[in-house]
Design an enzyme around this catalytic site. Structure first.
Site, PDB file in Angstrom:
ATOM      1  N   ARG A  21      38.700  42.614  23.469  1.00 25.16           N
ATOM      2  CA  ARG A  21      38.296  42.512  22.032  1.00 25.16           C
ATOM      3  C   ARG A  21      39.013  43.754  21.227  1.00 25.16           C
ATOM      4  O   ARG A  21      39.035  43.579  19.959  1.00 25.16           O
ATOM      5  CB  ARG A  21      36.820  42.390  21.695  1.00 25.16           C
ATOM      6  N   SER A  22      39.589  44.585  21.785  1.00 25.15           N
ATOM      7  CA  SER A  22      40.290  45.784  20.978  1.00 25.15           C
ATOM      8  C   SER A  22      41.233  45.571  20.323  1.00 25.15           C
ATOM      9  O   SER A  22      41.361  46.136  19.214  1.00 25.15           O
ATOM     10  CB  SER A  22      40.683  46.814  22.250  1.00 25.15           C
ATOM     11  N   LYS A  71      40.694  53.537  34.446  1.00 25.25           N
ATOM     12  CA  LYS A  71      40.029  54.583  33.852  1.00 25.25           C
ATOM     13  C   LYS A  71      40.264  55.871  34.790  1.00 25.25           C
ATOM     14  O   LYS A  71      40.123  57.135  33.880  1.00 25.25           O
ATOM     15  CB  LYS A  71      38.665  54.432  33.446  1.00 25.25           C
ATOM     16  N   ASP A 108      33.900  56.873  25.062  1.00 16.48           N
ATOM     17  CA  ASP A 108      32.682  56.064  25.444  1.00 16.48           C
ATOM     18  C   ASP A 108      31.333  56.563  25.218  1.00 16.48           C
ATOM     19  O   ASP A 108      30.244  56.001  24.567  1.00 16.48           O
ATOM     20  CB  ASP A 108      32.619  55.653  26.754  1.00 16.48           C
ATOM     21  N   GLY A 136      26.984  53.225  38.009  1.00 14.32           N
ATOM     22  CA  GLY A 136      28.301  52.631  38.101  1.00 14.32           C
ATOM     23  C   GLY A 136      29.460  53.461  37.199  1.00 14.32           C
ATOM     24  O   GLY A 136      28.759  54.608  36.617  1.00 14.32           O
ATOM     25  N   ILE A 223      24.264  47.926  27.662  1.00 15.52           N
ATOM     26  CA  ILE A 223      25.519  47.886  27.086  1.00 15.52           C
ATOM     27  C   ILE A 223      26.367  46.767  27.262  1.00 15.52           C
ATOM     28  O   ILE A 223      27.511  46.753  26.827  1.00 15.52           O
ATOM     29  CB  ILE A 223      25.972  49.051  27.737  1.00 15.52           C
TER      30      ILE A 223
HETATM   31  P1  ATR Z   1      30.563  49.649  35.637  1.00 15.38           P
HETATM   32  O1  ATR Z   1      31.704  50.155  35.717  1.00 15.38           O
HETATM   33  O2  ATR Z   1      30.242  48.297  34.602  1.00 15.38           O
HETATM   34  O3  ATR Z   1      29.322  50.205  35.644  1.00 15.38           O
HETATM   35  P2  ATR Z   1      30.087  49.159  38.690  1.00 15.38           P
HETATM   36  O4  ATR Z   1      30.749  50.472  38.618  1.00 15.38           O
HETATM   37  O5  ATR Z   1      30.519  48.138  39.377  1.00 15.38           O
HETATM   38  O6  ATR Z   1      30.669  48.661  37.172  1.00 15.38           O
HETATM   39  O7  ATR Z   1      28.627  49.087  38.484  1.00 15.38           O
HETATM   40  C1  ATR Z   1      27.761  48.131  38.518  1.00 15.38           C
HETATM   41  C2  ATR Z   1      26.200  48.591  38.451  1.00 15.38           C
HETATM   42  O8  ATR Z   1      25.582  47.463  38.562  1.00 15.38           O
HETATM   43  C3  ATR Z   1      25.963  49.411  39.703  1.00 15.38           C
HETATM   44  O9  ATR Z   1      24.908  50.346  39.322  1.00 15.38           O
HETATM   45  C4  ATR Z   1      25.442  48.479  40.613  1.00 15.38           C
HETATM   46  O10 ATR Z   1      24.422  48.813  41.630  1.00 15.38           O
HETATM   47  P3  ATR Z   1      24.866  49.381  43.170  1.00 15.38           P
HETATM   48  O11 ATR Z   1      25.423  50.988  42.775  1.00 15.38           O
HETATM   49  O12 ATR Z   1      23.718  49.409  44.007  1.00 15.38           O
HETATM   50  O13 ATR Z   1      26.244  48.466  43.684  1.00 15.38           O
HETATM   51  C5  ATR Z   1      24.612  47.511  39.665  1.00 15.38           C
HETATM   52  N1  ATR Z   1      24.225  46.083  40.204  1.00 15.38           N
HETATM   53  C6  ATR Z   1      25.216  45.050  40.206  1.00 15.38           C
HETATM   54  N2  ATR Z   1      24.708  44.021  40.867  1.00 15.38           N
HETATM   55  C7  ATR Z   1      23.295  44.460  41.007  1.00 15.38           C
HETATM   56  C8  ATR Z   1      22.015  43.800  41.597  1.00 15.38           C
HETATM   57  N3  ATR Z   1      22.144  42.319  41.921  1.00 15.38           N
HETATM   58  N4  ATR Z   1      20.974  44.580  41.488  1.00 15.38           N
HETATM   59  C9  ATR Z   1      20.739  45.761  41.256  1.00 15.38           C
HETATM   60  N5  ATR Z   1      21.831  46.649  40.578  1.00 15.38           N
HETATM   61  C10 ATR Z   1      23.073  45.845  40.666  1.00 15.38           C
END
Ligand code: ATR
Length: 280
Positions: A21-22, A71, A108, A136, A223
């Site tokens: 969307r930027s 990033k 951010d 994450g 977010i």
């Molecule tokens: P982003 O850059 O958007 O933060 P990411 O680095 O892939 O994306 O992180 C996703 C986050 O959602 C992580 O904290 C992940 O938990 P894990 O570190 O255990 O993977 C969390 N997440 C994704 N699916 C999940 C689920 N089904 N239950 C709990 N946490 C989940």
């Protein structure tokens, strides 16, 4: 078009990037402020990020946004990293400086805090304990932002406890890792709950958390911006909490980047919100 003004070019590097969307946000501001320039999509495959970033100056770009998956990879490609971006460990903005160098920033953290302040102008990070769900990439900017704004206690809950522990030891106080199974206890006495996981996003399972222990005065933020109201925010609203969706962070992170390139700090208006909401 104002032809007496210099033509300024910026864009967003990502892969894939077509959904971004930027361009809608920045091109709206270019028009709104009567500037001469354009903000374009820059689809760059991971193996070409080096050439792409180093090529910005030759192409006449004032800079660009950096998004997933670049990033972190783009960090060593710029000449200078802003200290806040270094702490976060990722850049989302590159600025071609007048001296010929490239500088990396992360907007951010600013965008997140500003989204809370837009919703609650008297919001304070030190109003009470904060629970952050997820450890994450997105969580890093939010944790740094909250710590810098003076949060005194941040309970970081993540499905994989080791990732929460790693962030807690990297960033130090006031962040404490909490096992995912204890996410409901963690809400006790909190002034702010933030979801940074992908749970609740369109096409994903909702976040499984009961809000009974969260004080009614707590602010609840997610977010995610597709959908604008995640199941978490809907449940929070039904309990009477003030809520903040991810659109404010998306719009506000763009502001300092635009200022770097175009020299104007742009405003997030109702018109801009409507324009971007129409694309969701
Ligand atoms: P982003 O850059 O958007 O933060 P990411 O680095 O892939 O994306 O992180 C996703 C986050 O959602 C992580 O904290 C992940 O938990 P894990 O570190 O255990 O993977 C969390 N997440 C994704 N699916 C999940 C689920 N089904 N239950 C709990 N946490 C989940």
């Amino acid at each position: 078009m104002a032809t007496d003004k210099p033509y300024i070019l910026a864009g967003v590097m990502g892969w894939p990037v077509a959904h971004s969307r930027s361009p809608a946000i920045h091109n709206h501001w270019i028009r709104h402020y009567g500037l001469n320039g354009s903000y374009v999509l820059l689809p760059v495959q991971p193996e070409r990020i080096n050439d792409a970033v180093r090529g910005l100056r030759a192409l006449g770009f004032a800079g660009c946004n950096i998004t997933i998956p670049h990033k972190v990879a783009a960090m060593p490609l710029v000449d200078r990293i802003d200290p806040l971006a270094a702490r976060i460990g990722a850049i989302n903005t590159v600025v071609a400086e007048p001296d010929g160098t490239l500088a990396g920033y992360n907007t951010d953290a600013y965008g997140y805090i500003q989204s809370l302040l837009d919703a609650q102008p008297d919001w304070r990070a030190d109003a009470g304990p904060v629970t952050v769900l997820g450890a994450g990439g997105a969580a890093r900017a939010i944790l740094v932002a909250l710590a810098e704004r003076g949060a005194r206690e941040i309970r970081l809950c993540n499905r994989s406890l080791d990732k929460a522990q790693a962030l807690a030891s990297e960033f130090g106080a006031p962040i404490r890792a909490v096992p995912w199974e204890q996410r409901e206890e963690a809400l006790e006495g909190c002034a702010l709950l933030v979801n940074t996981t992908s749970l609740g996003m369109k096409g994903q399972a909702p976040l499984d958390i009961a809000l009974d222990r969260l004080p009614r005065h707590a602010l609840v933020s997610d977010i995610i911006y597709v959908p604008l109201e995640t199941p978490l925010l809907a449940a929070a609203r039904q309990r009477g909490h003030a809520t903040v969706n991810g659109l404010g962070m998306l719009l506000n992170q763009a502001r300092p980047a635009f200022q770097h390139w175009f020299g104007v700090m742009p405003e997030v208006t109702a018109e801009l919100r409507r324009l971007v909401e129409a694309t969701l």
